[in-house]
Design an enzyme around this catalytic site. Structure first.
Site, PDB file in Angstrom:
ATOM      1  N   GLU A  36      80.431  33.421  33.873  1.00 27.07           N
ATOM      2  CA  GLU A  36      81.520  32.858  34.685  1.00 27.07           C
ATOM      3  C   GLU A  36      81.778  33.795  35.859  1.00 27.07           C
ATOM      4  O   GLU A  36      81.964  34.990  35.679  1.00 27.07           O
ATOM      5  CB  GLU A  36      82.782  32.689  33.821  1.00 27.07           C
ATOM      6  N   VAL A  40      87.940  32.700  33.372  1.00 29.06           N
ATOM      7  CA  VAL A  40      87.565  31.752  32.319  1.00 29.06           C
ATOM      8  C   VAL A  40      88.607  30.636  32.255  1.00 29.06           C
ATOM      9  O   VAL A  40      89.756  30.810  32.640  1.00 29.06           O
ATOM     10  CB  VAL A  40      87.419  32.416  30.923  1.00 29.06           C
ATOM     11  N   GLY A  41      88.191  29.475  31.765  1.00 27.05           N
ATOM     12  CA  GLY A  41      89.104  28.325  31.706  1.00 27.05           C
ATOM     13  C   GLY A  41      88.787  27.294  32.770  1.00 27.05           C
ATOM     14  O   GLY A  41      89.218  26.153  32.679  1.00 27.05           O
ATOM     15  N   VAL A  43      88.413  25.034  36.252  1.00 31.16           N
ATOM     16  CA  VAL A  43      89.401  24.342  37.091  1.00 31.16           C
ATOM     17  C   VAL A  43      90.601  23.923  36.251  1.00 31.16           C
ATOM     18  O   VAL A  43      91.757  24.127  36.632  1.00 31.16           O
ATOM     19  CB  VAL A  43      88.748  23.103  37.763  1.00 31.16           C
ATOM     20  N   CYS A  44      90.328  23.335  35.092  1.00 29.25           N
ATOM     21  CA  CYS A  44      91.401  22.749  34.286  1.00 29.25           C
ATOM     22  C   CYS A  44      92.522  23.744  33.993  1.00 29.25           C
ATOM     23  O   CYS A  44      93.692  23.478  34.260  1.00 29.25           O
ATOM     24  CB  CYS A  44      90.794  22.215  32.997  1.00 29.25           C
ATOM     25  N   LYS A  53     100.509  20.164  35.323  1.00 28.79           N
ATOM     26  CA  LYS A  53     101.445  19.646  34.318  1.00 28.79           C
ATOM     27  C   LYS A  53     102.707  20.499  34.249  1.00 28.79           C
ATOM     28  O   LYS A  53     103.799  19.998  33.998  1.00 28.79           O
ATOM     29  CB  LYS A  53     100.777  19.557  32.941  1.00 28.79           C
ATOM     30  N   GLU A 201      95.898   5.615  51.298  1.00 31.80           N
ATOM     31  CA  GLU A 201      94.671   5.364  50.536  1.00 31.80           C
ATOM     32  C   GLU A 201      93.768   4.432  51.330  1.00 31.80           C
ATOM     33  O   GLU A 201      94.229   3.412  51.831  1.00 31.80           O
ATOM     34  CB  GLU A 201      95.035   4.761  49.164  1.00 31.80           C
ATOM     35  N   HIS A 443     110.581   3.097  13.851  1.00 34.38           N
ATOM     36  CA  HIS A 443     111.586   2.565  14.766  1.00 34.38           C
ATOM     37  C   HIS A 443     112.753   3.532  14.856  1.00 34.38           C
ATOM     38  O   HIS A 443     113.197   4.016  13.817  1.00 34.38           O
ATOM     39  CB  HIS A 443     112.083   1.204  14.277  1.00 34.38           C
TER      40      HIS A 443
HETATM   41  C1  LIG Z   1      94.623  19.361  40.366  1.00 33.13           C
HETATM   42  C2  LIG Z   1      93.779  18.875  39.224  1.00 33.13           C
HETATM   43  C3  LIG Z   1      94.383  18.350  38.099  1.00 33.13           C
HETATM   44  C4  LIG Z   1      93.618  17.912  37.037  1.00 33.13           C
HETATM   45  N1  LIG Z   1      94.252  17.411  35.941  1.00 33.13           N
HETATM   46  C5  LIG Z   1      93.518  16.949  34.911  1.00 33.13           C
HETATM   47  C6  LIG Z   1      94.148  16.456  33.743  1.00 33.13           C
HETATM   48  O1  LIG Z   1      95.367  16.441  33.647  1.00 33.13           O
HETATM   49  N2  LIG Z   1      93.365  16.028  32.729  1.00 33.13           N
HETATM   50  C7  LIG Z   1      91.997  16.036  32.803  1.00 33.13           C
HETATM   51  O2  LIG Z   1      91.337  15.610  31.863  1.00 33.13           O
HETATM   52  N3  LIG Z   1      91.369  16.531  33.875  1.00 33.13           N
HETATM   53  C8  LIG Z   1      92.099  16.981  34.926  1.00 33.13           C
HETATM   54  N4  LIG Z   1      91.462  17.514  36.008  1.00 33.13           N
HETATM   55  C9  LIG Z   1      89.983  17.561  35.998  1.00 33.13           C
HETATM   56  C10 LIG Z   1      89.498  18.744  35.173  1.00 33.13           C
HETATM   57  O3  LIG Z   1      90.047  19.926  35.712  1.00 33.13           O
HETATM   58  C11 LIG Z   1      87.982  18.802  35.184  1.00 33.13           C
HETATM   59  O4  LIG Z   1      87.450  17.569  34.756  1.00 33.13           O
HETATM   60  C12 LIG Z   1      87.466  19.888  34.260  1.00 33.13           C
HETATM   61  O5  LIG Z   1      87.953  21.145  34.652  1.00 33.13           O
HETATM   62  C13 LIG Z   1      85.940  19.895  34.270  1.00 33.13           C
HETATM   63  O6  LIG Z   1      85.476  20.884  33.420  1.00 33.13           O
HETATM   64  P1  LIG Z   1      84.047  21.536  33.609  1.00 33.13           P
HETATM   65  O7  LIG Z   1      83.876  22.466  32.467  1.00 33.13           O
HETATM   66  O8  LIG Z   1      83.033  20.485  33.829  1.00 33.13           O
HETATM   67  O9  LIG Z   1      84.109  22.339  34.990  1.00 33.13           O
HETATM   68  P2  LIG Z   1      85.162  23.318  35.682  1.00 33.13           P
HETATM   69  O10 LIG Z   1      86.480  23.291  35.032  1.00 33.13           O
HETATM   70  O11 LIG Z   1      85.073  23.021  37.136  1.00 33.13           O
HETATM   71  O12 LIG Z   1      84.548  24.757  35.389  1.00 33.13           O
HETATM   72  C14 LIG Z   1      83.345  25.190  35.956  1.00 33.13           C
HETATM   73  C15 LIG Z   1      83.320  26.699  35.942  1.00 33.13           C
HETATM   74  O13 LIG Z   1      82.038  27.125  36.319  1.00 33.13           O
HETATM   75  C16 LIG Z   1      82.159  28.261  37.159  1.00 33.13           C
HETATM   76  N5  LIG Z   1      80.927  28.316  37.962  1.00 33.13           N
HETATM   77  C17 LIG Z   1      80.472  27.386  38.829  1.00 33.13           C
HETATM   78  N6  LIG Z   1      79.264  27.754  39.315  1.00 33.13           N
HETATM   79  C18 LIG Z   1      78.962  28.947  38.742  1.00 33.13           C
HETATM   80  C19 LIG Z   1      77.855  29.809  38.826  1.00 33.13           C
HETATM   81  N7  LIG Z   1      76.796  29.512  39.572  1.00 33.13           N
HETATM   82  N8  LIG Z   1      77.892  30.947  38.104  1.00 33.13           N
HETATM   83  C20 LIG Z   1      78.963  31.258  37.298  1.00 33.13           C
HETATM   84  N9  LIG Z   1      80.021  30.454  37.174  1.00 33.13           N
HETATM   85  C21 LIG Z   1      80.018  29.312  37.879  1.00 33.13           C
HETATM   86  C22 LIG Z   1      83.410  27.995  37.969  1.00 33.13           C
HETATM   87  O14 LIG Z   1      83.966  29.196  38.454  1.00 33.13           O
HETATM   88  C23 LIG Z   1      84.300  27.314  36.937  1.00 33.13           C
HETATM   89  O15 LIG Z   1      85.122  28.227  36.255  1.00 33.13           O
HETATM   90  C24 LIG Z   1      92.207  17.987  37.096  1.00 33.13           C
HETATM   91  C25 LIG Z   1      91.585  18.535  38.214  1.00 33.13           C
HETATM   92  C26 LIG Z   1      92.350  18.981  39.273  1.00 33.13           C
HETATM   93  C27 LIG Z   1      91.669  19.561  40.461  1.00 33.13           C
END
Ligand SMILES: Cc1cc2nc3c(=O)[nH]c(=O)nc-3n(C[C@H](O)[C@H](O)[C@H](O)COP(=O)(O)OP(=O)(O)OC[C@H]3O[C@@H](n4cnc5c(N)ncnc54)[C@H](O)[C@@H]3O)c2cc1C
Length: 467
Positions: A36, A40-41, A43-44, A53, A201, A443
């Protein structure tokens, strides 16, 4: 004999997909590393689900406090310590990302810090080091899509990451470009915090993917709260000036253009898969023109021992989909009979009311050739909704006419996301509307509205006139 590898599994990315894959692979006895480059964690946890949230909750508490006057409770003038709000939100993120690091340690997952790129089909470079692995899982996620003519500076013109930092003062006039889930969630946050919010939109409907009736009902509730939105409208350009950001807005049907001035602009026009600097071609992994790395039901890419999961693999870009795909990839690698074969993946807009759905919309069901019946139960007829002061919304059930088989459930209302678990299970178990109607729901609860919607399919709901 294959040569000795450093790891059985190397996961690239520690978002919901990646950390689920890494932990499950470790639970199954494999030697696992997860690379990473950021926190860690993914985008979510860092800039997605969790911090949004938290802000939604804070805004809703402010709105709820204002509505409490209805039953005689008043608090005096509302004040908001914005630094404290941002700090509280950041604290939750820190706790949860710290939790993922602890889980890595507890499960003996090696956390490799740095950017990862392929050297060949079994070798990955992370920072200055190279590692070999028998299996590699790509879980690099996605990033906000950009709009030509509108440059994000993360201060006045922001994407979802910039919008997570609540500015002081709260922007008086805010424009959200895009009528999808993320745009509506931020519109709701800022509307509750005191901004005047407008959404535009491009498409004819808001919340693409949602059932048309549910999107309409949801839109009505948002408008009632003061959020303005226009469809078939686009933003052409945004110019920062002293008195605000001058945005050229165009009606795509008439071609009519106008300039409006806002204090903050959010660009939330979708997300694109993230494969920058991954060098996937060195491993022979196919990347589509749009940047996705396609995978089959076992999450395998075109290269047998390389897997892709989560946002980088396919739509819908949702955390719970990424998590499930992570588990599938790990289990397939461990030789288990696993596949991504979910009947339905739920979708939620976490506003108040929430919009939540699982399964087919009425239009999708008809497109697939089903003859459908629907049942709708309005929240205005729910005693529980009244006690919660939240009577906007409904439950709509889509059912196959002859077999009574449940096809989809669409909810606009408070706690719709939590109520969706029942509907998802019902779909997975191939339940009929009768199965749901025969199930005793406590209920008074909001869950009863699902039961009543099932009864409404048969024109036998008790608390409404059945037409
Ligand atoms: C504002 C917002 C609100 C959201 N709310 C919700 C929600 O309420 N519920 C829901 O289900 N989804 C929600 N989502 C969508 C959700 O965040 C994503 O679907 C989810 O994070 C995808 O998970 P992932 O593991 O595929 O990728 P990501 O969470 O994007 O994680 C990918 C990771 O890989 C790392 N990475 C990328 N390339 C490399 C590399 N070459 N080398 C090392 N590390 C790398 C990145 O740094 C990142 O930490 C939301 C998204 C946003 C932007």
């Amino acid at each position: 004999m294959t040569k000795q590898m450093d790891f059985d599994v190397l996961v690239i990315g520690a978002g919901p997909g990646g950390y689920h894959a890494a932990i499950r692979a470790a639970q199954l006895g494999l030697k696992v590393a997860c690379a990473e480059r950021d926190s860690v964690g993914g985008v979510c946890l860092n800039v997605g689900c969790i911090p949004t949230k938290a802000l939604l909750h804070a805004g809703e508490q402010m709105a709820a406090a204002r509505h409490a006057a209805e039953f005689g409770l008043s608090f005096g003038e509302q004040t908001l310590d914005i630094a404290k709000l941002n700090g509280w939100k950041d604290g939750i993120v820190k706790k949860l990302t710290g939790g993922v690091s602890s889980l890595f340690k507890a499960n003996k997952v090696t956390h490799l810090k740095g950017h990862a790129s392929f050297v060949d089909e079994h070798t990955v470079k992370v920072g200055d080091q190279t590692y070999t692995a028998a299996n590699i899982i790509i879980a690099t996620g996605s990033e906000p899509a950009r709009l030509p003519g509108i440059e994000v500076d993360q201060e006045r013109i922001v994407d979802s990451t910039g919008a997570l930092v609540v500015p002081d003062p709260i922007p008086a006039r805010m424009l959200c470009v895009g009528g999808g889930v993320i745009s509506f969630e931020f519109a709701h946050v800022y509307n509750n915090l005191g901004s005047k919010v407008r959404i535009i939109e491009f498409l004819p409907t808001i919340i693409p993917g949602a059932d048309a009736d549910a999107a309409r009902e949801f839109g009505k509730a948002m408008k009632k709260q003061g959020i303005e939105f226009e469809t078939e409208t686009k933003a052409n350009s945004a110019v920062k000036k002293d008195d605000g950001i001058h945005v050229e807005i165009e009606n795509v049907k008439t071609g009519e253009k106008r300039v409006e001035v806002f204090d903050r602009v959010l660009v939330a026009v979708g997300r694109r898969p993230r494969t920058d600097g991954l060098n996937a071609q060195a491993a022979g992994v196919h990347v589509t023109d749009r940047g996705f790395i396609p995978a089959d039901a076992q999450q395998r890419t075109n290269v047998g021992h390389i897997y892709a999961i989560g946002d980088v693999a396919s739509n819908p870009m949702l955390a719970h989909k990424a998590m499930k795909e992570g588990l599938v990839a790990a289990e397939v690698i461990a030789g288990k009979p696993a596949a991504q074969d979910a009947v339905a993946i739920p979708g939620v807009v976490y506003t108040s009311p929430e919009l939540a759905w699982v399964g087919l919309t009425e239009a999708e069901a008809k497109e697939k050739g089903y003859e459908v019946k629907t049942g709708v139960f309005p929240l205005s007829a729910s005693g529980r909704a009244m006690t919660l002061q939240q009577t906007d919304g409904f439950v709509k059930m889509v059912v196959e006419k002859d077999t009574d088989l449940l096809l989809g459930v669409h909810i606009v209302g408070p706690h719709a996301s939590d109520m969706l678990g029942e509907a998802s299970l019902a779909l997975e178990m191939a339940a009929t509307a009768t199965d749901i109607a025969l199930t005793i729901h406590a209920h008074p609860t909001l869950g009863e509205t699902v039961l009543e919607a099932a009864e409404a399919v048969h024109k036998q709901a008790i608390h409404i006139m059945n037409r």
